[in-house]
Write a protein that holds these residues in place. Structure first.
Motif, short mmCIF file in Angstrom:
data_model
loop_
_atom_site.label_atom_id
_atom_site.label_comp_id
_atom_site.label_asym_id
_atom_site.label_seq_id
_atom_site.Cartn_x
_atom_site.Cartn_y
_atom_site.Cartn_z
N GLN A 56 0.79 -1.31 0.03
CA GLN A 56 0.06 0.01 -0.11
C GLN A 56 0.73 1.26 -0.01
N VAL A 57 0.37 2.23 -0.54
CA VAL A 57 1.16 3.37 -0.66
C VAL A 57 0.17 4.78 -0.13
N LEU A 58 0.81 6.03 0.04
CA LEU A 58 -0.33 7.13 0.30
C LEU A 58 0.17 8.08 -0.89
N PHE A 59 -0.91 8.53 -1.29
CA PHE A 59 -0.76 9.56 -2.48
C PHE A 59 -0.82 10.95 -1.77
N THR A 60 0.18 11.76 -1.75
CA THR A 60 0.31 12.95 -0.82
C THR A 60 -0.58 13.94 -1.43
#
Length: 437
Positions: A56-60
């Motif tokens: 999973q990743v976070l889109f800033t």
């Protein structure tokens, strides 16, 4: 504002809803079945490695990230823009020259994508940048593949780059997902970075939980909710009529109950449908599997902090250099890689077979290196990683106030399947719930 609110579910949406309600003056209680909070956003430690529950990743650049989280406090480690397109004997960089000037020349020399498609990508980037935030999830829809063909992109571009890249985002390498997801995330990538907290993705719900407790939310873990009933009429979906309803009762599996003026249901989609009876809650699951792998001490693995896309095969869909991007994810002398596997087949394949797919892919992409020492740290198989998002699905999703009585829905399934959707839905659910207080 006065009133008692019970939030059922301690994932991202539930945490935001409870916090917003408490900050507005409500007495908010949050009930979570598991012993810890976070829902699908969780992290564990195995043999000194930090492993998120699935890649999973976070889109800033997500708007809800700015309103609900302190990105600086998360200490993000970010990926380089773009990706590396890989096939046997070949690795080719494709990046955004406007955000990654150092990647401009390698991208220009990339033979996997034609010059016309590179220029077309920049035109698409400009077109989406002009769109209003509210315009993305509505109106005529189509699959991602149909949308890109309508734009004139060649099949090579779609197959070599978009299939594996968006296979990672939508968990759908066939590109049959709604184009609206593509448009929104493509714009988000052009506006900001993609990263992970240094301590793992669970730092996100931990930050939200700390804010919730600071706001006065009473958090109860290990609280398994059995039913939600509206006042005097038994289990919903019996209609109480309007915002003048006299409250609701939450019954737990241990037989205890909680009385509240309003209830926010922030569980998984299948559980939310069971508790509320709202048939429009989507329950068709998109599965995913993530394998975590390490190389022997001293064998560093450098990719320029870019995801490696498998242009030749579907398994693995992509390999991610986690410890290169976030060194905190691995002991100092080890390299940690993540590999994503899509579809139902990966749910049942033995861990050794998945590792061999990764080893074979890396050996083909890096023919001068040896990967015989690649070891499995863990494999996460997630049957319900996202809800299915075919074209037109977003027009059919439930509204937060669809349940009968003073019961409100919070979850990405009221928006779209993403961290942005979960955060935004929690805030919207809190707004709706105040009508009953």
């Amino acid at each position: 504002m006065n009133g008692d609110v019970t939030v059922v579910g301690g994932g991202i949406a539930g945490l935001v809803a409870a916090t917003r309600l408490a900050e507005a003056g409500a007495d908010a209680t949050l009930l979570e079945r598991r012993p810890d909070l976070g829902g699908r956003v969780r992290t564990e430690t195995v043999d000194g490695f930090t492993l998120d529950r699935g890649f999973q990743v976070l889109f800033t650049s997500y708007p809800a990230v700015a309103s609900e989280l302190d990105a600086d406090a998360l200490d993000l480690r970010t990926f380089a823009p773009g990706a590396t397109i890989c096939r046997p004997g070949s690795r080719a960089t494709l990046s955004d020259p406007l955000r990654d000037p150092r990647g401009a020349i390698p991208s220009l020399l990339n033979r996997e994508v034609s010059v016309s498609d590179k220029l077309r990508t920049l035109a698409l980037r400009y077109d989406l940048a002009q769109r209003e935030e509210a315009s993305f999830f509505g109106g005529p829809d189509a699959s991602i593949r149909e949308y890109l063909r309508d734009w004139g992109f060649a099949d090579d571009y779609i197959g070599n780059f978009v299939e594996p890249f968006y296979g990672g985002i939508t968990l759908d390498r066939s590109l049959s997902t709604s184009k609206q997801v593509f448009e929104y995330t493509f714009r988000a990538m052009s506006r900001g970075a993609i990263g992970v907290p240094a301590a793992g993705m669970q730092a996100i719900p931990e930050a939200l939980a700390a804010r919730a407790r600071d706001a006065g939310v009473d958090v109860e873990t290990g609280a398994d909710v059995e039913t939600v009933r509206t006042a005097g009429q038994g289990r919903i979906p019996f209609r109480t009529g309007s915002a003048d309803a006299e409250g609701a009762t939450v019954e737990l599996a241990d037989g205890s109950t909680r009385e509240a003026d309003a209830v926010v249901v922030a569980t998984t989609p299948p559980e939310a449908r069971r508790l509320t009876g709202v048939e429009s809650i989507p329950t068709e699951a998109v599965p995913n599997a993530t394998g975590w792998y390490t190389l022997p001490a001293g064998e560093s693995f450098e990719t320029g902090k870019r995801i490696l896309l498998n242009a030749a095969e579907a398994s693995p869909n992509a390999v991610i250099p986690m410890s290169e991007v976030a060194p905190e994810y691995a002991p100092d002398d080890r390299a940690l890689l993540a590999a994503t596997f899509l579809g139902e087949a990966a749910q049942d394949r033995p861990a050794d077979a998945l590792r061999e797919d990764v080893r074979d892919a890396l050996a083909a992409w890096y023919p001068k290196r040896e990967f015989g020492g690649l070891e499995t740290v863990d494999v996460h198989r997630i049957p319900f990683a996202q809800f299915a998002q075919p074209p037109g699905v977003h027009d059919r999703l439930p509204d937060p106030d669809d349940p009968e009585g003073p019961v409100v829905l919070a979850g990405d399934y009221t928006e779209w399947s993403s961290i942005q959707g979960a955060l935004a839905s929690g805030r919207e659910a809190a707004t709706v719930a105040t009508e009953y207080l």
